[in-house]
Design a protein around this motif. Structure first.
Motif, PDB file in Angstrom:
ATOM      1  N   ALA A 291      27.390 -12.380  32.653  1.00  0.00           N
ATOM      2  CA  ALA A 291      28.279 -12.316  33.838  1.00  0.00           C
ATOM      3  C   ALA A 291      27.059 -12.106  35.107  1.00  0.00           C
ATOM      4  O   ALA A 291      27.255 -12.861  36.119  1.00  0.00           O
ATOM      5  CB  ALA A 291      29.341 -11.151  33.819  1.00  0.00           C
ATOM      6  N   ALA A 292      26.322 -11.238  34.906  1.00  0.00           N
ATOM      7  CA  ALA A 292      25.285 -11.118  35.926  1.00  0.00           C
ATOM      8  C   ALA A 292      24.512 -12.201  36.100  1.00  0.00           C
ATOM      9  O   ALA A 292      24.142 -12.429  37.308  1.00  0.00           O
ATOM     10  CB  ALA A 292      24.537  -9.836  35.661  1.00  0.00           C
ATOM     11  N   HIS A 293      23.866 -12.618  34.925  1.00  0.00           N
ATOM     12  CA  HIS A 293      23.139 -14.063  35.062  1.00  0.00           C
ATOM     13  C   HIS A 293      23.583 -14.863  35.819  1.00  0.00           C
ATOM     14  O   HIS A 293      23.149 -15.702  36.884  1.00  0.00           O
ATOM     15  CB  HIS A 293      22.618 -14.435  33.991  1.00  0.00           C
ATOM     16  CG  HIS A 293      21.643 -15.592  33.734  1.00  0.00           C
ATOM     17  ND1 HIS A 293      20.802 -15.706  34.101  1.00  0.00           N
ATOM     18  CD2 HIS A 293      22.289 -16.594  33.428  1.00  0.00           C
ATOM     19  CE1 HIS A 293      20.182 -16.917  34.072  1.00  0.00           C
ATOM     20  NE2 HIS A 293      21.034 -17.537  33.819  1.00  0.00           N
ATOM     21  N   ASN A 294      25.093 -15.263  35.574  1.00  0.00           N
ATOM     22  CA  ASN A 294      25.721 -16.504  36.065  1.00  0.00           C
ATOM     23  C   ASN A 294      25.985 -16.480  37.451  1.00  0.00           C
ATOM     24  O   ASN A 294      26.148 -17.024  38.205  1.00  0.00           O
ATOM     25  CB  ASN A 294      27.013 -16.729  35.093  1.00  0.00           C
ATOM     26  CG  ASN A 294      26.686 -17.274  34.035  1.00  0.00           C
ATOM     27  OD1 ASN A 294      25.644 -17.838  33.643  1.00  0.00           O
ATOM     28  ND2 ASN A 294      27.794 -17.184  32.969  1.00  0.00           N
ATOM     29  N   TYR A 295      26.412 -15.030  37.815  1.00  0.00           N
ATOM     30  CA  TYR A 295      26.676 -14.564  39.091  1.00  0.00           C
ATOM     31  C   TYR A 295      25.272 -14.764  39.975  1.00  0.00           C
ATOM     32  O   TYR A 295      25.669 -15.029  41.339  1.00  0.00           O
ATOM     33  CB  TYR A 295      27.219 -13.147  39.341  1.00  0.00           C
ATOM     34  CG  TYR A 295      27.790 -12.660  40.520  1.00  0.00           C
ATOM     35  CD1 TYR A 295      28.480 -13.322  41.446  1.00  0.00           C
ATOM     36  CD2 TYR A 295      27.470 -11.625  41.181  1.00  0.00           C
ATOM     37  CE1 TYR A 295      28.924 -13.010  42.775  1.00  0.00           C
ATOM     38  CE2 TYR A 295      27.850 -11.111  42.299  1.00  0.00           C
ATOM     39  CZ  TYR A 295      28.640 -11.758  43.070  1.00  0.00           C
ATOM     40  OH  TYR A 295      28.928 -11.573  44.173  1.00  0.00           O
ATOM     41  N   THR A 296      24.413 -14.506  39.501  1.00  0.00           N
ATOM     42  CA  THR A 296      23.017 -14.538  40.453  1.00  0.00           C
ATOM     43  C   THR A 296      22.632 -15.946  40.673  1.00  0.00           C
ATOM     44  O   THR A 296      22.299 -16.565  41.620  1.00  0.00           O
ATOM     45  CB  THR A 296      21.883 -13.921  39.752  1.00  0.00           C
ATOM     46  OG1 THR A 296      21.459 -14.281  38.454  1.00  0.00           O
ATOM     47  CG2 THR A 296      21.959 -12.430  39.647  1.00  0.00           C
ATOM     48  N   LEU A 297      23.082 -17.018  39.481  1.00  0.00           N
ATOM     49  CA  LEU A 297      22.900 -18.249  39.671  1.00  0.00           C
ATOM     50  C   LEU A 297      23.822 -18.812  40.839  1.00  0.00           C
ATOM     51  O   LEU A 297      23.375 -19.609  41.659  1.00  0.00           O
ATOM     52  CB  LEU A 297      23.314 -19.077  38.615  1.00  0.00           C
ATOM     53  CG  LEU A 297      22.163 -18.782  37.208  1.00  0.00           C
ATOM     54  CD1 LEU A 297      22.811 -19.671  36.082  1.00  0.00           C
ATOM     55  CD2 LEU A 297      20.974 -19.440  37.604  1.00  0.00           C
ATOM     56  N   LEU A 298      25.122 -18.333  41.071  1.00  0.00           N
ATOM     57  CA  LEU A 298      25.736 -18.736  42.119  1.00  0.00           C
ATOM     58  C   LEU A 298      25.367 -18.185  43.374  1.00  0.00           C
ATOM     59  O   LEU A 298      25.422 -19.031  44.360  1.00  0.00           O
ATOM     60  CB  LEU A 298      27.177 -18.332  42.048  1.00  0.00           C
ATOM     61  CG  LEU A 298      28.241 -18.943  40.983  1.00  0.00           C
ATOM     62  CD1 LEU A 298      29.604 -18.053  40.728  1.00  0.00           C
ATOM     63  CD2 LEU A 298      28.299 -20.209  41.392  1.00  0.00           C
TER      64      LEU A 298
ATOM     65  N   GLU B 158      21.444 -10.578  48.113  1.00  0.00           N
ATOM     66  CA  GLU B 158      22.325  -9.981  46.834  1.00  0.00           C
ATOM     67  C   GLU B 158      22.233 -10.342  45.460  1.00  0.00           C
ATOM     68  O   GLU B 158      22.286  -9.566  44.674  1.00  0.00           O
ATOM     69  CB  GLU B 158      23.785 -10.668  47.381  1.00  0.00           C
ATOM     70  CG  GLU B 158      25.001  -9.964  46.788  1.00  0.00           C
ATOM     71  CD  GLU B 158      26.316 -10.510  47.309  1.00  0.00           C
ATOM     72  OE1 GLU B 158      27.307 -10.144  46.389  1.00  0.00           O
ATOM     73  OE2 GLU B 158      26.197 -10.944  48.050  1.00  0.00           O
ATOM     74  N   ALA B 159      21.525 -11.544  45.373  1.00  0.00           N
ATOM     75  CA  ALA B 159      21.182 -11.856  43.635  1.00  0.00           C
ATOM     76  C   ALA B 159      20.296 -10.679  43.391  1.00  0.00           C
ATOM     77  O   ALA B 159      20.161 -10.551  42.104  1.00  0.00           O
ATOM     78  CB  ALA B 159      20.491 -13.429  43.885  1.00  0.00           C
ATOM     79  N   TYR B 160      19.165 -10.592  44.092  1.00  0.00           N
ATOM     80  CA  TYR B 160      18.343  -9.590  43.618  1.00  0.00           C
ATOM     81  C   TYR B 160      18.806  -8.280  43.466  1.00  0.00           C
ATOM     82  O   TYR B 160      18.302  -7.621  42.511  1.00  0.00           O
ATOM     83  CB  TYR B 160      17.062  -9.467  44.685  1.00  0.00           C
ATOM     84  CG  TYR B 160      16.096 -11.139  44.635  1.00  0.00           C
ATOM     85  CD1 TYR B 160      15.846 -11.591  43.370  1.00  0.00           C
ATOM     86  CD2 TYR B 160      15.771 -11.345  45.660  1.00  0.00           C
ATOM     87  CE1 TYR B 160      15.119 -12.676  43.444  1.00  0.00           C
ATOM     88  CE2 TYR B 160      15.046 -12.644  45.903  1.00  0.00           C
ATOM     89  CZ  TYR B 160      14.823 -13.176  44.705  1.00  0.00           C
ATOM     90  OH  TYR B 160      13.888 -14.246  44.941  1.00  0.00           O
TER      91      TYR B 160
ATOM     92  N   LEU C 139      20.208  -6.445  35.107  1.00  0.00           N
ATOM     93  CA  LEU C 139      19.255  -7.506  34.160  1.00  0.00           C
ATOM     94  C   LEU C 139      17.983  -6.973  34.207  1.00  0.00           C
ATOM     95  O   LEU C 139      16.987  -7.745  34.050  1.00  0.00           O
ATOM     96  CB  LEU C 139      19.057  -8.786  34.993  1.00  0.00           C
ATOM     97  CG  LEU C 139      20.515  -9.607  35.074  1.00  0.00           C
ATOM     98  CD1 LEU C 139      20.314 -11.004  35.707  1.00  0.00           C
ATOM     99  CD2 LEU C 139      21.153  -9.793  33.744  1.00  0.00           C
ATOM    100  N   THR C 140      17.761  -5.616  34.210  1.00  0.00           N
ATOM    101  CA  THR C 140      16.684  -4.925  34.013  1.00  0.00           C
ATOM    102  C   THR C 140      16.635  -4.187  32.869  1.00  0.00           C
ATOM    103  O   THR C 140      17.740  -3.508  32.470  1.00  0.00           O
ATOM    104  CB  THR C 140      15.909  -4.264  35.259  1.00  0.00           C
ATOM    105  OG1 THR C 140      17.025  -3.153  35.603  1.00  0.00           O
ATOM    106  CG2 THR C 140      15.750  -5.099  36.301  1.00  0.00           C
TER     107      THR C 140
END
Length: 75
Positions: free
Chosen positions: A48-55, A64-66, A73-74
């Motif tokens: 979910a975090a990965h997909n949200y950062t893609l958006l 905000e993605a970072y 994701l760390t």
């Protein structure tokens, strides 16, 4: 993820945020909290975090993605 694939980015972002909020409220469910040694954990937090950062990055919200990447994701 289905909303994301259908280009319904507003709904997808809301679902990803909801998933991350559940992970924050119940860390034992995601395997991040202490105490609960059961094998039943939610394994969707990183996806979910990965997909949200893609958006977020696609919409130009790099800061905000970072922030999301640093939190979820760390290792």
């Amino acid at each position: 993820r289905a909303f994301h694939e259908l280009k319904l980015h507003g709904l997808a972002a809301r679902c990803y945020c909801d998933c991350l909020e559940v992970a924050d409220r119940h860390p034992a469910w995601t395997g991040q909290g202490g105490g609960n040694r059961e094998k039943k954990h939610l394994h969707v937090t990183r996806q979910a975090a990965h997909n949200y950062t893609l958006l977020l990055r696609a919409n130009g919200s790099n800061d905000e993605a970072y922030t999301v990447m640093a939190k979820y994701l760390t290792l």
